[in-house]
Design an enzyme around this catalytic site. Structure first.
Site, short mmCIF file in Angstrom:
data_model
loop_
_atom_site.label_atom_id
_atom_site.label_comp_id
_atom_site.label_asym_id
_atom_site.label_seq_id
_atom_site.Cartn_x
_atom_site.Cartn_y
_atom_site.Cartn_z
N SER A 11 25.27 23.72 117.63
CA SER A 11 26.59 23.94 117.04
C SER A 11 26.59 23.64 115.55
O SER A 11 26.01 22.66 115.09
CB SER A 11 27.63 23.05 117.72
OG SER A 11 27.87 23.48 119.04
N GLY A 12 27.28 24.49 114.80
CA GLY A 12 27.39 24.30 113.37
C GLY A 12 26.26 24.91 112.58
O GLY A 12 26.34 25.04 111.36
#
Length: 845
Positions: free
Chosen positions: A796-797
């Site tokens: 994520s990210g």
């Protein structure tokens, strides 16, 4: 290290372009042609003028047909020969010794005699020079020069390629002197023209003789403190003791990207013989890239040529000698048991040239031998599509295989309990080789409760006729009866129904894109799905209404729309994705500003093991650690002070204050989580800015900015990704990269080494159906719908990196998904182009 201030040692003694055997006619008696006084001056003048005109025309014709046509080009050939009636003397290593000079004179005399046997060669021969000698009995390495009429180069090349036959012809000559050299293995090839360019201002020659248990280094001049010299030709002659071979290991290769300009070439020889070249290198290789070469004998040559501009640090390599029978250099033998592994010599480094290995595999009685090649890299320049494998190959169970093959697709099963596998490499161009495993299987049922592919690979029966080439040879997709929820392509393939009318020809024959209620024949579909006549494309009028019919029309300036790129001077371009493509399209040059981004300094190469990213391959990738807890999310570098990540990564979680900068540490330049080396920079955060409209339930607007507490200094391992313009187009079907240290499987542990995977952008309408209406206009879908490749928890990210030319643009931020790598469940990403104004407002990027 011995230094020699010359390059090619032979200099022609004459620069004449004509054949010296031509005889000129003797002058005639001029008195016979003395003119008698005539009675008419006018007649004499007329005759003189006429004669002058004839002489002029004759001169012009002679010049045109003789001298103008006699344009000659310099051709250089390199070669070697084995002298069987000589014994190697240590003095032969030094070109200044009398012994070297005497034997070299014999070699050049005999070469002249050999060339005299060919009409194509004898007429154009200039001279030869011996470059070196080595053991075995004595091997002579030479250069020969010819001046060849333009247009005759091919015939001379052909004659030189048959020089061994000429040598045999010379050997049978009755008038041959009794003290002539006995020659075998005479060979020659045209020298790479880049190695004898007249533009070279510097010629450098070095020699190294390694010894047992001794390590020496060779490097380009000036390395590492200053660039290598421009317009230079350099060569390093490397020797080992008899019974040993040379091991050459590069720890740095940093040259200009284009091999037409600067390059290093490695030869299994002491002179640059093109059919003994092992590899040609340019660009910048990662230190983690295995670049180790083994010679076939006890000599090796490294050459380097540079042009006048863009010089780089160069290279450094370790030179050692190892015994010829060492494990790294040998292969083959008896393999017994129910299962085991074997590989080409020196794998995963380059195998040596002129190698032949044979393995005899035996499994228990009543079983068959199944061999599967996990990695197969036997490619050679110019022969990528070759089917008959004329160079390097593996031969097993009646199959002859070469080239670069997908992992696990080269496999076969014997009908008995034995199998022979042969590996052969010729004298030129080497590759990484292969690693393989063998196992005992039931000959009658080698794939229990599975589907057996034509190439003997075993896959789950559920993977047949599903539109995916799981076998690697398409045999799981042939002779299929498509299910009711699949597309039946006209070519007999089955494809998932959700691919119908998604704008990508998945069938390969257009079946899935027909009958879509789209535009009629002769019409184009606009970005807003409106249909207009193809004739209206690029007519200077906005017929679509969104301007998409006027995109990529070759005109520099157009009216501004939501789809056109806007320059700083507020003019707009019809060109799609003009930013940082190396061409200035805006008059003010703003499309090529801030373009030091999106590029790995290292030359991209094949990964020999798994899907590990190479070190420095994605230098904008960041690992976000919660202090004292380890990796939690990914992020992307967009400037020396700013990172982009996902908003859901910075939401408070109980007592964990993830929204506060002091909770985090950012690791830039990291490759392996377990190795925070000197290339890694650890930074604290100064500020975190989640998007104000982030929705924790829908993951809409899932993007956040992080400001570092101080600017980072860019390096080979730390660089920003390119930020796309708001109008940047990332079309469906376009291949993109996902990277991260997240779990390698659903519910699994995070990866230690940075992982990469290539996926495809998926049509938004199709993705919305797959994800049951949860996709907003600010989300982007990408994945391999067959499953098995996806982002997962911990990624994520991180970035969704989209290649465009030689750069990567930040297409998306890893946001959410339905599980990990599930079939028909793509990953969902935040679309970065939708937030360019917001990002620029806070970061100035």
């Amino acid at each position: 290290m011995d230094y020699m201030d010359s390059g090619l040692r032979y200099t022609p003694t004459s620069d004449k372009d004509w054949d010296t055997s031509v005889q000129f006619l003797p002058a005639s008696d001029n008195k016979k042609f003395e003119k008698k006084k005539g009675k008419k001056v006018g007649a004499v003048i007329g005759v003189v003028i006429f004669a002058a005109v004839v002489a002029l025309m004759t001169g012009l014709l002679v010049w045109h047909f003789h001298f103008r046509k006699d344009v000659r080009v310099k051709r250089m050939y390199s070669g070697s020969m084995r002298i069987t009636n000589q014994v190697f003397d240590n003095d032969y290593e030094n070109s200044s010794t009398q012994a070297f000079k005497m034997l070299a004179k014999q070699v050049t005399d005999q070469l002249k005699s050999i060339y005299s046997k060919s009409p194509q060669l004898s007429k154009y021969y200039v001279g030869s020079a011996v470059q070196a000698f080595s053991e075995g009995s004595v091997i002579a390495y030479y250069l020969s020069e010819f001046k060849v009429p333009a247009g005759q180069e091919a015939s001379v090349d052909k004659a030189m390629s048959d020089v061994d036959k000429l040598a045999d012809k010379e050997r049978r000559t009755f008038t041959r002197p009794h003290n002539s050299l006995a020659l075998e293995d005479v060979m020659s090839s045209a020298l790479d023209t880049r190695l004898f360019m007249t533009s070279f201002k510097t010629h450098l020659k070095f020699t190294e003789h390694t010894r047992p248990d001794k390590t020496t280094y060779i490097q380009s001049p000036g390395f590492p403190n200053s660039p290598y010299p421009p317009q230079a030709f350099m060569e390093w002659q490397l020797r080992a003791d008899p019974g040993y071979i040379i091991k050459l290991k590069f720890d740095t290769v940093n040259l200009e990207e284009d091999c037409k300009n600067d390059f290093v070439k490695i030869y299994d020889s002491l002179v640059a013989i093109e059919n003994r070249v092992m590899e040609e290198m340019c660009g910048y290789y990662s230190p983690s890239e295995p670049l180790t070469f083994l010679s076939s004998g006890n000599v090796m040559l490294v050459t380097m040529a540079t042009n006048e501009e863009k010089n780089f640090p160069g290279f450094r390599a370790e030179v050692t000698q190892i015994k010829r029978k060492t494990k790294a250099a040998t292969c083959g033998g008896q393999l017994k048991g129910a299962k085991g592994t074997f590989s080409s010599p020196n794998f995963p480094n380059y195998y040596p040239p002129s190698t032949e290995c044979q393995w005899t595999i035996e499994v228990p009685e009543g079983k068959g031998v199944k061999v599967t090649f996990k990695k197969f890299l036997l490619s050679e320049p110019g022969l990528e599509q070759s089917k008959d494998c004329p160079k390097d190959y593996v031969d097993f169970n009646g199959n002859k295989v070469c080239g670069e093959q997908p992992d696990g697709t080269v496999t076969d099963t014997s009908s008995t309990n034995t199998m022979t596998v042969t590996f052969n490499s010729d004298a030129s161009y080497v590759d990484r080789g292969f690693t393989a495993e063998y196992e005992a299987v039931d000959v009658k049922d080698p794939c229990p409760q599975q589907f057996q592919c034509k190439n003997q690979k075993c896959i789950s029966k559920a993977l047949t006729c599903d539109g995916w080439n799981d076998c690697g040879d398409m045999s799981d997709e042939l002779k299929c009866t498509c299910k009711s929820d699949s597309i039946t392509c006209k070519n007999g393939l089955c494809k998932p129904m959700f691919w119908k009318c998604d704008g990508v020809d998945d069938c390969g024959d257009g079946t899935d894109e027909k009958g879509c209620g789209g535009c009629k024949s002769g019409e184009m579909m606009c970005k807003n799905n409106k249909c207009v006549s193809e004739k209206k494309r690029c007519d200077g009028r906005n017929d679509c209404g969104d301007g998409s019919d006027e995109l990529d029309c070759g005109t520099s300036r157009v009216s501004c729309t939501d789809l056109t790129y806007k320059c700083k001077d507020n003019t707009c371009l019809s060109k799609v994705n003009p930013e940082c493509d190396g061409t200035q399209d805006c008059e003010d040059g703003s499309d090529e500003e801030n373009c030091d981004c999106g590029r790995s300094m290292f030359k991209t190469s094949r990964i020999v093991g798994g899907q590990n990213a190479d070190e420095g391959e994605f230098p904008w990738q960041v690992s976000l650690h919660v202090k004292n807890s380890g990796h939690v999310c990914g992020a992307s570098i967009i400037s020396p002070k700013w990172l982009v990540t996902a908003a859901h990564c910075v939401q408070d979680d109980g007592r964990l204050r993830l929204s506060q900068p002091e909770t985090w540490e950012a690791y830039l330049g990291l490759h392996a989580q377990s190795n925070v080396g000197k290339t890694v920079v650890k930074k604290n955060l100064k500020k975190i800015i989640p998007h104000p409209n982030y929705n924790a339930y829908t993951y809409d607007n899932d993007i956040a900015l992080m400001e570092l507490d101080s600017p980072v200094t860019y390096s080979d391992y730390i660089k920003p990704v390119c930020m796309p313009a708001p109008q940047h187009d990332f079309p469906s079907g376009h291949s993109v990269w996902i990277t991260g240290w997240g779990a390698t499987r659903e519910g699994g542990y995070g990866a230690t080494v940075l992982q990469k995977a290539q996926v495809r952008i998926i049509n938004g309408t199709v993705c919305n159906k797959l994800m049951e209406g949860q996709i907003t206009s600010r989300m982007l879908c990408a994945g391999v719908l067959a499953g098995g490749v996806d982002a997962c928890q911990g990624d994520s990210g991180g970035p969704l990196s989209s290649p465009s030319g030689s750069r990567m643009f930040l297409a998306g931020v890893v946001s959410w998904g339905d599980g990990c790598a599930r079939r028909n469940k793509p990953g969902v990403y935040t679309t970065v182009t939708k937030y360019r104004g917001w990002i620029q407002q806070h970061t100035g990027v």
